[in-house]
Design a protein around this motif. Structure first.
Motif, PDB file in Angstrom:
ATOM      1  N   ARG A 507      40.325  63.978  31.674  1.00  7.13           N
ATOM      2  CA  ARG A 507      40.370  64.338  33.082  1.00  7.13           C
ATOM      3  C   ARG A 507      39.980  63.173  33.944  1.00  7.13           C
ATOM      4  NH1 ARG A 507      37.313  67.868  35.499  1.00  7.13           N
ATOM      5  NH2 ARG A 507      38.662  67.457  37.235  1.00  7.13           N
ATOM      6  N   LEU A 508      40.683  63.047  35.062  1.00  7.80           N
ATOM      7  CA  LEU A 508      40.320  62.041  36.049  1.00  7.80           C
ATOM      8  C   LEU A 508      38.975  62.379  36.682  1.00  7.80           C
ATOM      9  CD1 LEU A 508      43.657  61.461  38.005  1.00  7.80           C
ATOM     10  CD2 LEU A 508      42.330  59.679  36.858  1.00  7.80           C
ATOM     11  N   VAL A 509      38.178  61.347  36.947  1.00  5.62           N
ATOM     12  CA  VAL A 509      36.961  61.469  37.742  1.00  5.62           C
ATOM     13  C   VAL A 509      37.315  61.007  39.147  1.00  5.62           C
ATOM     14  CG1 VAL A 509      34.591  60.637  38.042  1.00  5.62           C
ATOM     15  CG2 VAL A 509      35.477  61.090  35.749  1.00  5.62           C
ATOM     16  N   SER A 510      36.732  61.638  40.149  1.00  4.07           N
ATOM     17  CA  SER A 510      37.073  61.294  41.526  1.00  4.07           C
ATOM     18  C   SER A 510      36.716  59.846  41.852  1.00  4.07           C
ATOM     19  CB  SER A 510      36.336  62.206  42.494  1.00  4.07           C
ATOM     20  OG  SER A 510      34.958  61.962  42.410  1.00  4.07           O
ATOM     21  N   GLY A 511      37.466  59.256  42.774  1.00  8.03           N
ATOM     22  CA  GLY A 511      37.169  57.910  43.238  1.00  8.03           C
ATOM     23  C   GLY A 511      37.471  56.846  42.206  1.00  8.03           C
ATOM     24  N   THR A 512      36.962  55.651  42.454  1.00 11.81           N
ATOM     25  CA  THR A 512      37.151  54.523  41.549  1.00 11.81           C
ATOM     26  C   THR A 512      35.851  53.751  41.447  1.00 11.81           C
ATOM     27  OG1 THR A 512      37.764  52.884  43.222  1.00 11.81           O
ATOM     28  CG2 THR A 512      39.535  54.305  42.389  1.00 11.81           C
ATOM     29  N   ASP A 513      35.816  52.779  40.543  1.00 10.92           N
ATOM     30  CA  ASP A 513      34.643  51.911  40.486  1.00 10.92           C
ATOM     31  C   ASP A 513      34.798  50.796  41.522  1.00 10.92           C
ATOM     32  OD1 ASP A 513      36.324  49.940  39.454  1.00 10.92           O
ATOM     33  OD2 ASP A 513      35.542  50.055  37.418  1.00 10.92           O
ATOM     34  N   LYS A 514      33.835  49.858  41.541  1.00 14.35           N
ATOM     35  CA  LYS A 514      33.843  48.828  42.581  1.00 14.35           C
ATOM     36  C   LYS A 514      35.034  47.882  42.466  1.00 14.35           C
ATOM     37  CE  LYS A 514      30.761  45.835  39.888  1.00 14.35           C
ATOM     38  NZ  LYS A 514      29.442  45.164  39.864  1.00 14.35           N
ATOM     39  N   ASP A 515      35.698  47.856  41.307  1.00 13.46           N
ATOM     40  CA  ASP A 515      36.865  47.003  41.116  1.00 13.46           C
ATOM     41  C   ASP A 515      38.175  47.758  41.323  1.00 13.46           C
ATOM     42  OD1 ASP A 515      35.303  44.733  40.439  1.00 13.46           O
ATOM     43  OD2 ASP A 515      35.027  45.542  38.415  1.00 13.46           O
ATOM     44  N   PHE A 567      33.619  66.430  37.875  1.00  9.26           N
ATOM     45  CA  PHE A 567      32.638  65.398  37.553  1.00  9.26           C
ATOM     46  C   PHE A 567      32.544  64.355  38.660  1.00  9.26           C
ATOM     47  CE2 PHE A 567      34.157  67.182  33.591  1.00  9.26           C
ATOM     48  CZ  PHE A 567      32.978  67.470  32.933  1.00  9.26           C
ATOM     49  N   VAL A 568      31.299  63.901  38.910  1.00  5.03           N
ATOM     50  CA  VAL A 568      31.024  62.918  39.955  1.00  5.03           C
ATOM     51  C   VAL A 568      30.114  61.848  39.380  1.00  5.03           C
ATOM     52  CG1 VAL A 568      29.954  62.548  42.203  1.00  5.03           C
ATOM     53  CG2 VAL A 568      31.198  64.657  41.754  1.00  5.03           C
ATOM     54  N   LEU A 569      30.429  60.593  39.659  1.00  4.01           N
ATOM     55  CA  LEU A 569      29.560  59.485  39.280  1.00  4.01           C
ATOM     56  C   LEU A 569      28.789  59.014  40.495  1.00  4.01           C
ATOM     57  CD1 LEU A 569      31.624  57.277  36.821  1.00  4.01           C
ATOM     58  CD2 LEU A 569      29.316  58.154  36.433  1.00  4.01           C
ATOM     59  N   ASN A 570      27.463  59.034  40.395  1.00  6.09           N
ATOM     60  CA  ASN A 570      26.617  58.562  41.481  1.00  6.09           C
ATOM     61  C   ASN A 570      26.571  57.040  41.464  1.00  6.09           C
ATOM     62  OD1 ASN A 570      24.785  58.435  43.544  1.00  6.09           O
ATOM     63  ND2 ASN A 570      23.090  59.346  42.423  1.00  6.09           N
ATOM     64  N   ASP A 572      24.003  55.307  41.391  1.00 11.14           N
ATOM     65  CA  ASP A 572      22.942  54.843  40.493  1.00 11.14           C
ATOM     66  C   ASP A 572      23.339  54.988  39.034  1.00 11.14           C
ATOM     67  OD1 ASP A 572      22.779  57.538  39.974  1.00 11.14           O
ATOM     68  OD2 ASP A 572      20.704  57.776  40.660  1.00 11.14           O
ATOM     69  N   GLY A 573      24.583  55.393  38.775  1.00  6.31           N
ATOM     70  CA  GLY A 573      25.083  55.504  37.414  1.00  6.31           C
ATOM     71  C   GLY A 573      24.961  56.876  36.812  1.00  6.31           C
ATOM     72  N   ALA A 574      24.300  57.824  37.483  1.00  3.42           N
ATOM     73  CA  ALA A 574      24.163  59.173  36.939  1.00  3.42           C
ATOM     74  C   ALA A 574      25.490  59.917  37.030  1.00  3.42           C
ATOM     75  CB  ALA A 574      23.075  59.932  37.683  1.00  3.42           C
ATOM     76  N   LEU A 575      25.743  60.767  36.038  1.00  4.46           N
ATOM     77  CA  LEU A 575      26.956  61.580  35.988  1.00  4.46           C
ATOM     78  C   LEU A 575      26.582  63.028  36.273  1.00  4.46           C
ATOM     79  CD1 LEU A 575      30.013  61.923  35.217  1.00  4.46           C
ATOM     80  CD2 LEU A 575      29.220  62.340  32.874  1.00  4.46           C
ATOM     81  N   TYR A 576      27.243  63.644  37.251  1.00  2.14           N
ATOM     82  CA  TYR A 576      26.993  65.031  37.621  1.00  2.14           C
ATOM     83  C   TYR A 576      28.224  65.872  37.297  1.00  2.14           C
ATOM     84  CZ  TYR A 576      22.918  63.456  40.317  1.00  2.14           C
ATOM     85  OH  TYR A 576      21.713  62.910  40.701  1.00  2.14           O
ATOM     86  N   GLY A 577      27.973  67.128  36.940  1.00  2.00           N
ATOM     87  CA  GLY A 577      29.065  68.059  36.696  1.00  2.00           C
ATOM     88  C   GLY A 577      28.850  69.335  37.486  1.00  2.00           C
TER      89      GLY A 577
END
Length: 593
Positions: A507-515, A567-570, A572-577
């Protein structure tokens, strides 16, 4: 409420109710086709014209899929001779003609290099000073709320671009204890959750370990619900659904506050996909008969509804909402805004002719407006124009002539770069990207030869089915053969498809990383830790970011259900569901050791 989401094979996404099919309008009166420049949008004057009384609706306009109900005046209908565009409220606060109560990088074209994606979020959880949905700089929105806190040294996850007070149970807990850093998770004493506060120590090195799972909500409401949005403030994570708005402390998962549906309303029916820099979000209330034209401001810091106001005279069944630091932008069978401070009218979009129906869809700092006009002498029957959310001023260089019989914006896929999906075009449904000046690019059909139509998620949907990064659209495919496909928005061509070698789907996680890379969660099979990974833009190559450690006994296990969780990535690196359908399911948090 948001349009129903379906998978690539047409199967409905769990927890999403199918909307009623719109009635097709009768054929418009025949008229000689006109050139694109048959009429121009009148530029907005520095001083807003006064809003006169609402003009009478046409006597017998055809009813289309986004027309106002028969016999109802359209919100902010112009008086005779009033210019097309927007109008400011009158000096009396909007009583006349509004129906308000008195109360106190750009997108690249072919040949251009793909820019690094701006921050995104998908309905967006915003921590600290990030302005949700309204910055003029490139802050991109997708489906769910990415958390952004004050720690700027951490991985900067891109984010998107967000009366009568309802009764609130509980209040901010004030608990500022440090977040758990992994360890075994024990079941809470009260039923409903699959875990409790986590302890320190333990856990797998290099893995995302369970930190906590929130207890069952204190509300007496339980069972299935429809998630509307995920928001965040400095210390809380918030899940808004049809039955209430619930915040938990990010430090320990304990409930911070809970806002039930106010007395006199049936349910919450739609929500802004982000909050603004002051941690204010917006939500719509169904007051009966699917009338969601009552809007409320939600203060995520205090856990209260700041104000509640009825917008306009016509019923809105599926409004889209966005929040800036100045206004709440509204898109439905109107395009309008109310002031963030008190809900008073800010502006209302004016049709170019009296016999026009208008449909607006919010896109953060902008609102995309399509219309359809039925005048016998109208040469351009339907058009698209973009206006500024804060002011209502026209922000597109020229109106876009639409040629489909009932063509309109279906969803806003991204706000910066602006990318929309259009329904009922002359050649079928399609994706339409814009450059940074709001000039449209090449249309991309959502139907590939030999494949089902792509099912795309928009900013107003609280699940992630698609993500836009730079000039690439990433789409999650059907559950029977899960994969992520990447499409070049310059050409509409598919670049690649990957399943990541996941055993039981990804599954895709929302958004993207800094790159600008998209992230996925891969289910590696029963009894095996899931994986969090990023996908290379060029070819979809998988780069593992860490395993997601699952408990091995019934009292500490978490379910990485790809069909029922978002799923959401904070930052600070934490993963929330977050559960997409059940209020009984806990919010859960993983932290990497």
């Amino acid at each position: 409420m948001a349009d129903q989401q379906t998978q690539l094979d047409g199967a409905a996404v769990p927890g999403q109710a199918a909307p009623p099919a719109p009635a097709a309008p009768p054929a418009p009166p025949a008229g000689a086709p006109g050139a694109a420049g048959a009429y121009a949008y009148a530029p907005t004057a520095p001083a807003f014209p006064s809003q006169g009384p609402a003009g009478a609706p046409p006597q017998a306009p055809p009813v289309g899929p986004y027309d106002p109900s028969a016999g109802q005046p359209q919100f902010g209908a112009p008086a005779a001779g009033q210019q097309y565009g927007y109008t400011a409220p009158p000096a009396d606060g909007g009583a006349a003609g509004y129906g308000y109560p008195q109360q106190g990088g750009g997108y690249g074209y072919p040949g251009a290099p793909a820019p690094v994606a701006p921050p995104k979020r998908n309905p967006v959880m915003v921590w600290g000073g990030i302005i949700g949905g309204v910055l003029a700089i490139a802050i991109v929105a997708a489906l769910i709320v990415l958390f952004t806190d004050d720690n700027k040294k951490k991985d900067d996850q891109p984010t998107a671009s967000g009366g009568t007070t309802g009764q609130v149970t509980g209040g901010p807990s004030g608990d500022t204890t440090a977040a758990a850093t992994g360890g075994t998770v024990t079941a809470p004493a009260t039923g409903g959750g699959t875990g409790g506060t986590g302890g320190g120590g333990g856990g797998k090195a290099g893995a995302y370990n369970p930190a906590w799972a929130a207890d069952k909500p204190a509300s007496s409401v339980s069972g299935s619900t429809r998630m509307l949005a995920i928001w965040g403030a400095e210390k809380v994570a918030v899940r808004a659904d049809t039955t209430g708005i619930r915040a938990v402390n990010t430090s320990d998962g304990k409930e911070a506050w809970n806002i039930p549906v106010p007395s006199g309303a049936k349910e919450f029916c739609s929500a802004s996909y982000s909050a603004n820099s002051k941690h204010i979000a917006a939500i719509a209330l169904n007051t009966g008969d699917s009338d969601c034209s009552t809007i409320a401001a939600v203060d995520l810091t205090t856990g209260k509804l700041s104000w509640t106001v009825k917008v306009g005279q016509s019923r809105m069944t599926s409004p889209t909402l966005t929040v800036t630091d100045k206004v709440v932008g509204i898109g439905a069978n109107t395009a309008a805004a109310v002031n963030i401070a008190d809900g008073s009218a800010a502006w209302s979009f004016q049709p170019r002719e009296k016999d026009c129906s208008v449909y607006g869809t919010v896109a953060g700092a902008q609102i995309v407006v399509t219309d359809r006009c039925y005048g016998l002498n109208t040469t351009v029957k339907s058009q698209l124009v973009i206006v500024e959310t804060d002011t209502g001023k026209v922000a597109s260089p020229a109106p876009i002539t639409l040629t489909g019989s009932i063509e309109r914006v279906d969803k806003v896929l991204s706000e910066q770069p602006l990318v929309v999906s259009m329904s009922s075009g002359a050649n079928g449904d399609y994706v339409l990207p814009f450059d940074k000046t709001n000039k449209p690019g090449t249309q991309m059909p959502v139907k590939e030869p030999g494949y089902d139509s792509l099912r795309l998620s928009g900013l107003g949907d609280a699940i992630t089915q698609s993500v836009v990064s730079g000039t690439t659209l990433y789409v999650q495919t059907n559950p029977t053969k899960p994969a992520v496909n990447a499409y070049d928005l310059n050409t509409g061509k598919r670049l690649w498809s990957t399943d990541g070698k996941a055993k039981d789907g990804l599954r895709l996680v929302s958004g993207t990383d800094k790159d600008g890379k998209v992230r996925v969660i891969m289910d590696m099979g029963y009894g095996t830790d899931a994986k969090l990974a990023s996908l290379a833009p060029a070819d979809g190559a998988v780069s593992e970011l860490g395993t997601i450690a699952l408990g091995k006994d019934s009292s500490s296990s978490f379910s990485i259900s790809l069909s029922s969780n978002e799923f959401v990535l904070n930052s600070d690196g934490a993963l929330y569901g977050f559960s997409r359908s059940s209020i009984d399911a806990p919010v859960f948090k993983f932290v990497k050791k």
